[in-house]
Motif scaffolding. Structure first.
Motif, PDB file in Angstrom:
ATOM      1  N   ARG A   1      -5.881 -17.902   0.431  1.00  0.00           N
ATOM      2  CA  ARG A   1      -5.169 -17.195  -0.639  1.00  0.00           C
ATOM      3  C   ARG A   1      -5.942 -15.966  -1.125  1.00  0.00           C
ATOM      4  O   ARG A   1      -5.638 -15.417  -2.174  1.00  0.00           O
ATOM      5  N   GLY A   2      -6.923 -15.567  -0.326  1.00  0.00           N
ATOM      6  CA  GLY A   2      -7.688 -14.385  -0.660  1.00  0.00           C
ATOM      7  C   GLY A   2      -7.720 -13.411   0.500  1.00  0.00           C
ATOM      8  O   GLY A   2      -6.866 -12.553   0.648  1.00  0.00           O
ATOM      9  N   GLU A   3      -8.696 -13.575   1.370  1.00  0.00           N
ATOM     10  CA  GLU A   3      -8.881 -12.656   2.492  1.00  0.00           C
ATOM     11  C   GLU A   3      -7.670 -12.602   3.419  1.00  0.00           C
ATOM     12  O   GLU A   3      -7.342 -11.548   3.968  1.00  0.00           O
ATOM     13  N   TRP A   4      -6.995 -13.739   3.595  1.00  0.00           N
ATOM     14  CA  TRP A   4      -5.862 -13.803   4.525  1.00  0.00           C
ATOM     15  C   TRP A   4      -4.518 -13.776   3.796  1.00  0.00           C
ATOM     16  O   TRP A   4      -3.512 -14.260   4.304  1.00  0.00           O
ATOM     17  N   TRP A   5      -4.458 -13.167   2.640  1.00  0.00           N
ATOM     18  CA  TRP A   5      -3.267 -13.235   1.793  1.00  0.00           C
ATOM     19  C   TRP A   5      -3.049 -11.884   1.117  1.00  0.00           C
ATOM     20  O   TRP A   5      -4.013 -11.218   0.725  1.00  0.00           O
ATOM     21  N   LEU A   6      -1.793 -11.481   1.021  1.00  0.00           N
ATOM     22  CA  LEU A   6      -1.468 -10.247   0.301  1.00  0.00           C
ATOM     23  C   LEU A   6      -0.959 -10.619  -1.083  1.00  0.00           C
ATOM     24  O   LEU A   6       0.159 -11.111  -1.248  1.00  0.00           O
ATOM     25  N   SER A   7      -1.809 -10.426  -2.089  1.00  0.00           N
ATOM     26  CA  SER A   7      -1.417 -10.654  -3.479  1.00  0.00           C
ATOM     27  C   SER A   7      -0.468  -9.550  -3.930  1.00  0.00           C
ATOM     28  O   SER A   7      -0.303  -8.534  -3.232  1.00  0.00           O
ATOM     29  N   PRO A   8       0.229  -9.723  -5.069  1.00  0.00           N
ATOM     30  CA  PRO A   8       1.137  -8.666  -5.541  1.00  0.00           C
ATOM     31  C   PRO A   8       0.469  -7.295  -5.535  1.00  0.00           C
ATOM     32  O   PRO A   8      -0.557  -7.080  -6.194  1.00  0.00           O
ATOM     33  N   THR A   9       1.051  -6.382  -4.758  1.00  0.00           N
ATOM     34  CA  THR A   9       0.443  -5.073  -4.533  1.00  0.00           C
ATOM     35  C   THR A   9       1.448  -3.968  -4.818  1.00  0.00           C
ATOM     36  O   THR A   9       2.499  -3.893  -4.169  1.00  0.00           O
ATOM     37  N   PRO A  10       1.163  -3.091  -5.788  1.00  0.00           N
ATOM     38  CA  PRO A  10       2.074  -1.963  -6.058  1.00  0.00           C
ATOM     39  C   PRO A  10       2.072  -0.968  -4.897  1.00  0.00           C
ATOM     40  O   PRO A  10       1.019  -0.652  -4.336  1.00  0.00           O
ATOM     41  N   GLN A  11       3.245  -0.514  -4.519  1.00  0.00           N
ATOM     42  CA  GLN A  11       3.383   0.520  -3.503  1.00  0.00           C
ATOM     43  C   GLN A  11       4.512   1.453  -3.917  1.00  0.00           C
ATOM     44  O   GLN A  11       5.285   1.146  -4.818  1.00  0.00           O
ATOM     45  N   ARG A  12       4.612   2.582  -3.218  1.00  0.00           N
ATOM     46  CA  ARG A  12       5.654   3.553  -3.551  1.00  0.00           C
ATOM     47  C   ARG A  12       6.382   3.953  -2.279  1.00  0.00           C
ATOM     48  O   ARG A  12       5.757   4.267  -1.262  1.00  0.00           O
ATOM     49  N   THR A  13       7.692   3.913  -2.341  1.00  0.00           N
ATOM     50  CA  THR A  13       8.496   4.303  -1.184  1.00  0.00           C
ATOM     51  C   THR A  13       8.487   5.819  -1.024  1.00  0.00           C
ATOM     52  O   THR A  13       8.213   6.560  -1.968  1.00  0.00           O
ATOM     53  N   ASP A  14       8.808   6.278   0.211  1.00  0.00           N
ATOM     54  CA  ASP A  14       8.903   7.720   0.430  1.00  0.00           C
ATOM     55  C   ASP A  14      10.343   8.180   0.183  1.00  0.00           C
ATOM     56  O   ASP A  14      11.174   7.421  -0.343  1.00  0.00           O
ATOM     57  N   ALA A  15      10.649   9.390   0.580  1.00  0.00           N
ATOM     58  CA  ALA A  15      11.973   9.961   0.311  1.00  0.00           C
ATOM     59  C   ALA A  15      13.094   9.156   0.964  1.00  0.00           C
ATOM     60  O   ALA A  15      14.224   9.110   0.462  1.00  0.00           O
ATOM     61  N   ALA A  16      12.799   8.517   2.085  1.00  0.00           N
ATOM     62  CA  ALA A  16      13.817   7.731   2.788  1.00  0.00           C
ATOM     63  C   ALA A  16      13.787   6.256   2.383  1.00  0.00           C
ATOM     64  O   ALA A  16      14.462   5.431   3.008  1.00  0.00           O
TER      65      ALA A  16
END
Length: 407
Positions: A355-370
């Motif tokens: 639940r750490g190294e092998w896990w993606l915790s809630p991560t903010p990202q931003r979409t591009d124009a498409a």
């Protein structure tokens, strides 16, 4: 994210609104909800909690905080100690509890010569076969949709020659295995289970990782038995066997081209069992305590073991055999929690991986124009959230086409 390359997936997502227009230049949150790889443990200890018989909330929290796959017990002698009175309702309740919490389930085992129903032993072989087939069909049918993965047969390598007659009555399952032969008893298990649930994932499982087990598999496959995965046991009460040993076993059984499930594995956090013990069940002591030094050793070896197994492309799941020392198999201190419920270093070490190294915790990202964004991480189930809207998707191989996520 640092992870093991055979497990990594990547995806290009196209996030759209409900009407199909791209969600352009928008902040979203991506998080993982489950691995494709099975990180499992036995669920035996939580059955009383799931059935409302005991409050084991702390144990349940620790279990669910680490594992996503549970093995539930279907030992014939305990599941149906009295003929015609199986423990179906209770196990169904427990199975639903796990599934409601997103846990995948496996039933263990359908055919085994140990912990079998003693009332079967005096019966003639033709009746034993009919009863065994009926038992397999009943369990697989009754639990379909909840439990769709089964250890169809357990430890067949020694089954025909197993000698255990404490009451003086020959073991009926071993007797049937001798009469049918290893391939015949494997066919019985797989064909009966397959007929009851054609979509089930059925395993052959064994602790004997020698050439004898390989021959059993070879001969069963040659006879047309549809084995879905190969189960490998590796209880290490006498000490950690090392990464080279693990890789050699995985390489050898990978030649069959089937997924490998490490179905039972354990490491001791106290004194090791003496090396001269041949059958682990023969080692009986009044007390087998965990120790601080043993706990540090267990944590180090556990991390090494999981890294080695997860790095092997043929391995698709690992089931650790017990979360707590309270009631652990053979009374050994193999749990990740002490008998009083406190966490050993091994629990925290394994959680830091899964639940750490092998896990993606809630991560903010931003979409591009498409409305596009790229995700990379361990293959499995993920969720994309934008405001109050969310959707789940499966992260697979890097070569998969773009996935459209409609919120």
């Amino acid at each position: 994210m640092t992870a093991v390359s055979p497990r990594i997936g990547a995806a290009e997502l196209v996030v759209t609104r409900e009407d199909g227009t791209p969600l352009s230049h928008h902040d979203v949150v991506v998080e993982q909800t489950r691995h494709a790889f099975g990180f499992g443990n036995i669920g035996f200890d939580l059955i009383p909690h799931a059935c409302g018989e005991a409050d084991l909330s702390a144990l349940a929290e620790d279990w669910l905080g680490l594992f996503d796959t549970a093995t539930l017990p279907f030992y014939w002698g305990r599941f149906e100690p009295e003929r015609g009175r199986p423990d179906t309702a209770r196990l169904l309740t427990a199975a639903r509890w796990f599934v409601e919490r997103g846990v995948r389930l496996k039933g263990h085992p359908l055919v085994w010569h140990t912990v079998k129903a003693a009332w079967v032993d005096p019966l003639p072989s033709d009746e034993v076969e009919l009863l065994l087939r009926a038992r397999i069909a009943r369990e697989v049918s009754d639990f379909a949709g909840l439990i769709d993965t089964w250890d169809a047969i357990n430890e067949v390598a020694i089954m025909p020659v197993f000698d255990n007659e404490p009451d003086g009555v020959p073991n009926a399952v071993s007797r049937l295995a001798r009469e049918l032969g290893p391939t015949g008893i494997v066919q019985l298990a797989f064909e009966t289970a397959r007929a009851a649930n054609p979509s089930a994932t059925l395993l052959i499982n064994d602790f004997d990782l020698s050439a004898r087990y390989e021959r059993v598999i070879e001969e069963a496959l040659a006879a047309g038995v549809a084995i879905d995965a190969i189960g490998l046991q590796a209880h290490m009460h006498q000490g950690y066997r090392g990464e080279d040993w693990l890789r050699e076993k995985a390489d050898r059984f990978a030649r069959f081209g089937l997924p490998l499930h490490i179905t039972e594995v354990s490491l001791v956090s106290g004194a090791l069992m003496p090396p001269h013990i041949d059958d682990l069940n023969d080692y009986v002591v009044d007390s087998w305590p965990t120790t601080p030094q043993g706990e540090e050793r267990q944590a180090d070896e556990l991390e090494r073991m999981y890294r080695a197994l997860a790095a092997h492309p043929a391995v698709s799941s690992i089931t650790y055999w017990g979360i707590t020392d309270d009631g652990a198999w053979l009374g050994a201190p193999i749990g990740l929690l002490r008998a009083d419920g406190t966490r050993k270093p091994a629990y925290d070490r394994l959680r830091a991986l899964i639940r750490g190294e092998w896990w993606l915790s809630p991560t903010p990202q931003r979409t591009d124009a498409a409305g596009r964004l790229r995700i990379e991480g361990w293959r499995g189930r993920y969720r994309v959230t934008a405001g109050s809207a969310s959707a789940e998707f499966e992260l697979g191989a890097a070569a998969d086409p773009p996935t459209t996520i409609r919120l």
